[in-house]
Design a protein around this motif. Structure first.
Motif, PDB file in Angstrom:
ATOM      1  N   ASN A  40       0.825  -1.205   0.000  1.00 25.84           N
ATOM      2  CA  ASN A  40       0.000   0.000   0.000  1.00 25.84           C
ATOM      3  C   ASN A  40       0.865   1.264   0.000  1.00 25.84           C
ATOM      4  OD1 ASN A  40      -2.517  -1.267  -0.040  1.00 25.84           O
ATOM      5  ND2 ASN A  40      -2.625  -1.427   2.185  1.00 25.84           N
ATOM      6  N   ARG A  41       1.969   1.219   0.721  1.00 26.58           N
ATOM      7  CA  ARG A  41       2.838   2.394   0.770  1.00 26.58           C
ATOM      8  C   ARG A  41       3.437   2.693  -0.591  1.00 26.58           C
ATOM      9  NH1 ARG A  41       8.151   3.728   1.336  1.00 26.58           N
ATOM     10  NH2 ARG A  41       8.848   1.551   1.416  1.00 26.58           N
ATOM     11  N   ARG A  42       3.969   1.677  -1.226  1.00 29.39           N
ATOM     12  CA  ARG A  42       4.622   1.906  -2.524  1.00 29.39           C
ATOM     13  C   ARG A  42       3.594   2.230  -3.618  1.00 29.39           C
ATOM     14  NH1 ARG A  42       9.873   1.478  -2.568  1.00 29.39           N
ATOM     15  NH2 ARG A  42      10.943   0.310  -0.921  1.00 29.39           N
ATOM     16  N   ALA A  43       2.427   1.585  -3.573  1.00 32.08           N
ATOM     17  CA  ALA A  43       1.385   1.929  -4.540  1.00 32.08           C
ATOM     18  C   ALA A  43       0.909   3.361  -4.314  1.00 32.08           C
ATOM     19  CB  ALA A  43       0.219   0.955  -4.423  1.00 32.08           C
ATOM     20  N   GLY A  44       0.792   3.755  -3.050  1.00 32.34           N
ATOM     21  CA  GLY A  44       0.381   5.115  -2.752  1.00 32.34           C
ATOM     22  C   GLY A  44       1.393   6.141  -3.216  1.00 32.34           C
ATOM     23  N   GLU A  45       2.674   5.825  -3.079  1.00 35.53           N
ATOM     24  CA  GLU A  45       3.711   6.735  -3.561  1.00 35.53           C
ATOM     25  C   GLU A  45       3.620   6.904  -5.070  1.00 35.53           C
ATOM     26  OE1 GLU A  45       7.313   4.973  -2.186  1.00 35.53           O
ATOM     27  OE2 GLU A  45       7.156   5.833  -0.157  1.00 35.53           O
ATOM     28  N   MET A  46       3.383   5.812  -5.771  1.00 33.69           N
ATOM     29  CA  MET A  46       3.258   5.887  -7.218  1.00 33.69           C
ATOM     30  C   MET A  46       2.052   6.733  -7.626  1.00 33.69           C
ATOM     31  SD  MET A  46       1.342   4.371  -9.897  1.00 33.69           S
ATOM     32  CE  MET A  46       0.832   2.770  -9.272  1.00 33.69           C
ATOM     33  N   LEU A  47       0.923   6.516  -6.957  1.00 30.49           N
ATOM     34  CA  LEU A  47      -0.298   7.226  -7.324  1.00 30.49           C
ATOM     35  C   LEU A  47      -0.287   8.683  -6.888  1.00 30.49           C
ATOM     36  CD1 LEU A  47      -2.797   4.361  -6.541  1.00 30.49           C
ATOM     37  CD2 LEU A  47      -2.375   5.359  -8.789  1.00 30.49           C
ATOM     38  N   SER A  48       0.623   9.056  -5.995  1.00 31.02           N
ATOM     39  CA  SER A  48       0.714  10.450  -5.561  1.00 31.02           C
ATOM     40  C   SER A  48       1.660  11.269  -6.436  1.00 31.02           C
ATOM     41  CB  SER A  48       1.181  10.519  -4.097  1.00 31.02           C
ATOM     42  OG  SER A  48       2.514  10.053  -3.963  1.00 31.02           O
ATOM     43  N   ARG A  49       2.258  10.652  -7.438  1.00 28.25           N
ATOM     44  CA  ARG A  49       3.130  11.382  -8.346  1.00 28.25           C
ATOM     45  C   ARG A  49       2.319  12.364  -9.187  1.00 28.25           C
ATOM     46  NH1 ARG A  49       7.446   7.031 -10.916  1.00 28.25           N
ATOM     47  NH2 ARG A  49       8.231   6.173  -8.933  1.00 28.25           N
ATOM     48  N   PRO A  50       2.976  13.380  -9.742  1.00 28.90           N
ATOM     49  CA  PRO A  50       2.264  14.289 -10.643  1.00 28.90           C
ATOM     50  C   PRO A  50       1.637  13.529 -11.805  1.00 28.90           C
ATOM     51  CG  PRO A  50       4.401  15.190 -10.045  1.00 28.90           C
ATOM     52  CD  PRO A  50       4.372  13.779  -9.520  1.00 28.90           C
ATOM     53  N   ARG A  51       0.522  14.049 -12.277  1.00 25.83           N
ATOM     54  CA  ARG A  51      -0.225  13.360 -13.324  1.00 25.83           C
ATOM     55  C   ARG A  51       0.628  13.128 -14.567  1.00 25.83           C
ATOM     56  NH1 ARG A  51      -4.034  14.264 -17.562  1.00 25.83           N
ATOM     57  NH2 ARG A  51      -5.771  12.763 -17.465  1.00 25.83           N
ATOM     58  N   ALA A  52       1.474  14.078 -14.910  1.00 26.73           N
ATOM     59  CA  ALA A  52       2.317  13.928 -16.099  1.00 26.73           C
ATOM     60  C   ALA A  52       3.263  12.744 -15.960  1.00 26.73           C
ATOM     61  CB  ALA A  52       3.103  15.211 -16.344  1.00 26.73           C
ATOM     62  N   GLU A  53       3.740  12.487 -14.753  1.00 25.84           N
ATOM     63  CA  GLU A  53       4.614  11.334 -14.528  1.00 25.84           C
ATOM     64  C   GLU A  53       3.826  10.035 -14.619  1.00 25.84           C
ATOM     65  OE1 GLU A  53       7.116  11.371 -11.124  1.00 25.84           O
ATOM     66  OE2 GLU A  53       7.695  13.476 -11.358  1.00 25.84           O
ATOM     67  N   LYS A  54       2.631  10.024 -14.032  1.00 25.64           N
ATOM     68  CA  LYS A  54       1.825   8.804 -14.075  1.00 25.64           C
ATOM     69  C   LYS A  54       1.396   8.478 -15.505  1.00 25.64           C
ATOM     70  CE  LYS A  54      -0.929  10.405 -10.851  1.00 25.64           C
ATOM     71  NZ  LYS A  54      -1.983  10.560  -9.817  1.00 25.64           N
ATOM     72  N   ALA A  55       1.178   9.505 -16.312  1.00 20.19           N
ATOM     73  CA  ALA A  55       0.777   9.263 -17.704  1.00 20.19           C
ATOM     74  C   ALA A  55       1.817   8.457 -18.460  1.00 20.19           C
ATOM     75  CB  ALA A  55       0.515  10.590 -18.404  1.00 20.19           C
ATOM     76  N   LYS A  56       3.073   8.539 -18.023  1.00 18.63           N
ATOM     77  CA  LYS A  56       4.136   7.762 -18.654  1.00 18.63           C
ATOM     78  C   LYS A  56       4.028   6.275 -18.314  1.00 18.63           C
ATOM     79  CE  LYS A  56       7.310  11.697 -18.514  1.00 18.63           C
ATOM     80  NZ  LYS A  56       8.574  12.241 -17.960  1.00 18.63           N
ATOM     81  N   LEU A  57       3.188   5.950 -17.330  1.00 15.93           N
ATOM     82  CA  LEU A  57       2.995   4.559 -16.929  1.00 15.93           C
ATOM     83  C   LEU A  57       1.799   3.919 -17.631  1.00 15.93           C
ATOM     84  CD1 LEU A  57       3.609   4.943 -13.080  1.00 15.93           C
ATOM     85  CD2 LEU A  57       5.225   4.137 -14.812  1.00 15.93           C
ATOM     86  N   ALA A  58       1.158   4.665 -18.539  1.00 14.06           N
ATOM     87  CA  ALA A  58       0.081   4.075 -19.333  1.00 14.06           C
ATOM     88  C   ALA A  58       0.659   3.012 -20.259  1.00 14.06           C
ATOM     89  CB  ALA A  58      -0.621   5.157 -20.147  1.00 14.06           C
ATOM     90  N   SER A  59      -0.154   2.005 -20.575  1.00 15.34           N
ATOM     91  CA  SER A  59       0.316   0.954 -21.470  1.00 15.34           C
ATOM     92  C   SER A  59       0.752   1.563 -22.801  1.00 15.34           C
ATOM     93  CB  SER A  59      -0.808  -0.059 -21.714  1.00 15.34           C
ATOM     94  OG  SER A  59      -0.469  -0.938 -22.778  1.00 15.34           O
ATOM     95  N   PRO A  60       1.963   1.279 -23.259  1.00 16.39           N
ATOM     96  CA  PRO A  60       2.413   1.852 -24.533  1.00 16.39           C
ATOM     97  C   PRO A  60       1.618   1.360 -25.732  1.00 16.39           C
ATOM     98  CG  PRO A  60       3.987   0.232 -23.730  1.00 16.39           C
ATOM     99  CD  PRO A  60       3.014   0.470 -22.615  1.00 16.39           C
ATOM    100  N   THR A  61       0.893   0.254 -25.559  1.00 15.76           N
ATOM    101  CA  THR A  61       0.074  -0.271 -26.657  1.00 15.76           C
ATOM    102  C   THR A  61      -1.416  -0.011 -26.459  1.00 15.76           C
ATOM    103  OG1 THR A  61      -0.035  -2.440 -25.574  1.00 15.76           O
ATOM    104  CG2 THR A  61       1.759  -2.083 -27.154  1.00 15.76           C
ATOM    105  N   GLY A  62      -1.763   0.737 -25.413  1.00 16.67           N
ATOM    106  CA  GLY A  62      -3.159   1.046 -25.164  1.00 16.67           C
ATOM    107  C   GLY A  62      -3.960  -0.068 -24.522  1.00 16.67           C
ATOM    108  N   HIS A  63      -3.299  -1.083 -23.944  1.00 19.29           N
ATOM    109  CA  HIS A  63      -4.011  -2.200 -23.326  1.00 19.29           C
ATOM    110  C   HIS A  63      -4.747  -1.702 -22.088  1.00 19.29           C
ATOM    111  CE1 HIS A  63      -4.875  -6.073 -21.516  1.00 19.29           C
ATOM    112  NE2 HIS A  63      -4.408  -6.686 -22.569  1.00 19.29           N
TER     113      HIS A  63
END
Length: 336
Positions: free
Chosen positions: A45-68
């Protein structure tokens, strides 16, 4: 009168009558002393929360590169264009090579052609550890259900390589006080549904009781947040195994909290080569109510079925073109 959702202590009396009531009438039980290390849950939960608290622009880079739609990070507004539910999703294997090394038959490796997207190795390690712990708990619960139904051990076997996947849901706070008195159906953060798995292990992080389960009369019961408890939802494959005796756990999530609510679901299916059919102990003179289904056929259609029911035109186009998709913020978004 509200119907209680059974709370089962796996280190105590198995309370088979309560297990039977929860699985046959609601499709949901809560479990405590479940055997998953609280430290592992907290670290995940801690590490998932850290990831989800990143700026939106950073999280957008974690979208599936193939649109899955079931890989990486996603965000989109609700049906009223207001809130943005965030999701982060991974499969049990990063790629076809890992699946092959684990023993997945070659004819099913295409399911893992769209790779997981990780922000760092630390989240990957703890996520896969948590995923495997939930798989073991799912197997334990299915054995408990077999005892409750007085059928032989192994009746609900997940097979040699159960198919599992994980979704983190991050629900935003309710920031629309003018709509506080709106009907619950107008404040759905997660639409009413039953999972397509055999069994789903759910954890809730936060104090807001937004999860609701449907009762036999069609009404909705809030699922209490119990410290240390996990929720175990019956999926459609378990219902098929039992010829409808064990109810699929229909559930939804209602907005209204003042704190962000996060949940993690681990969906557990039998091995991909398994054929799920109504089992003899549950089939009476009237015969089976549903035809058999190969798990591979069941899960390999999931993306197409999801996009047909929920996909937006631009999301569907991105998937067909093999491009990442990040939904724009809604005009009325609290995130603007």
């Amino acid at each position: 009168m509200a119907q209680n959702i059974p709370v089962i202590d796996l280190d105590g009396d198995e309370a088979l009558d309560a297990v039977r009531a929860g699985t046959e009438q609601i499709g949901l039980v809560q479990v405590v002393n479940h055997g998953i290390d609280p430290g592992l849950i907290d670290e995940f939960n801690r590490r998932a929360g850290e990831m989800l608290s990143r700026p939106r622009a950073e999280k957008a880079k974690l979208a599936s590169p193939t649109g899955h739609p079931y890989r990486g990070w996603r965000q989109w507004p609700d049906d009223f264009g207001r809130l943005e539910l965030e999701r982060y999703m991974v499969a049990q294997f990063d790629n076809p090579q890992d699946a092959h090394a684990a023993g997945v038959p070659d004819e099913y490796l295409a399911l893992f052609a769209h790779e997981n997207v990780w922000p760092d190795t630390q989240l990957r390690e703890v996520t896969l550890g948590y995923l495997n712990a939930c798989r073991r708990l799912a197997e334990r619960m299915l054995e408990l259900y077999a005892r409750a139904e007085q059928v032989p051990a192994g009746t609900f076997s997940l097979g040699p390589i159960p198919h599992v996947r994980l979704t983190v849901n991050d629900y935003p706070t309710w920031s629309y006080p003018e709509d506080d008195d709106a009907p619950e159906a107008d404040k759905l953060l997660l639409l009413e549904h039953a999972d397509d798995s055999a069994i789903t292990i759910l954890s809730q992080d936060g104090d807001y009781e937004g999860l609701q389960a449907q009762l036999p009369d069609g009404s909705w019961q809030t699922v209490p947040v119990i410290p240390g408890a996990l929720q175990v939802l019956s999926g459609k494959l378990l219902t098929r195994w039992t010829n409808g005796r064990l109810r699929p756990g229909r559930h939804r999530v209602i907005a209204g909290g003042t704190d962000t609510r996060r949940s993690t679901a681990v969906f557990c299916y039998p091995s991909l080569e398994t054929t799920v059919r109504p089992l003899d102990p549950f089939v009476g003179p009237e015969g089976a109510t549903e035809p058999p289904v190969l798990v591979w056929d069941h899960v390999s259609k999931r993306v197409q079925e999801y996009l047909e029911e929920y996909g937006r035109p631009e999301q569907i186009a991105a998937w067909r073109e093999g491009k990442p998709y990040v939904a724009p913020l809604a005009d009325a978004s609290a995130g603007r």
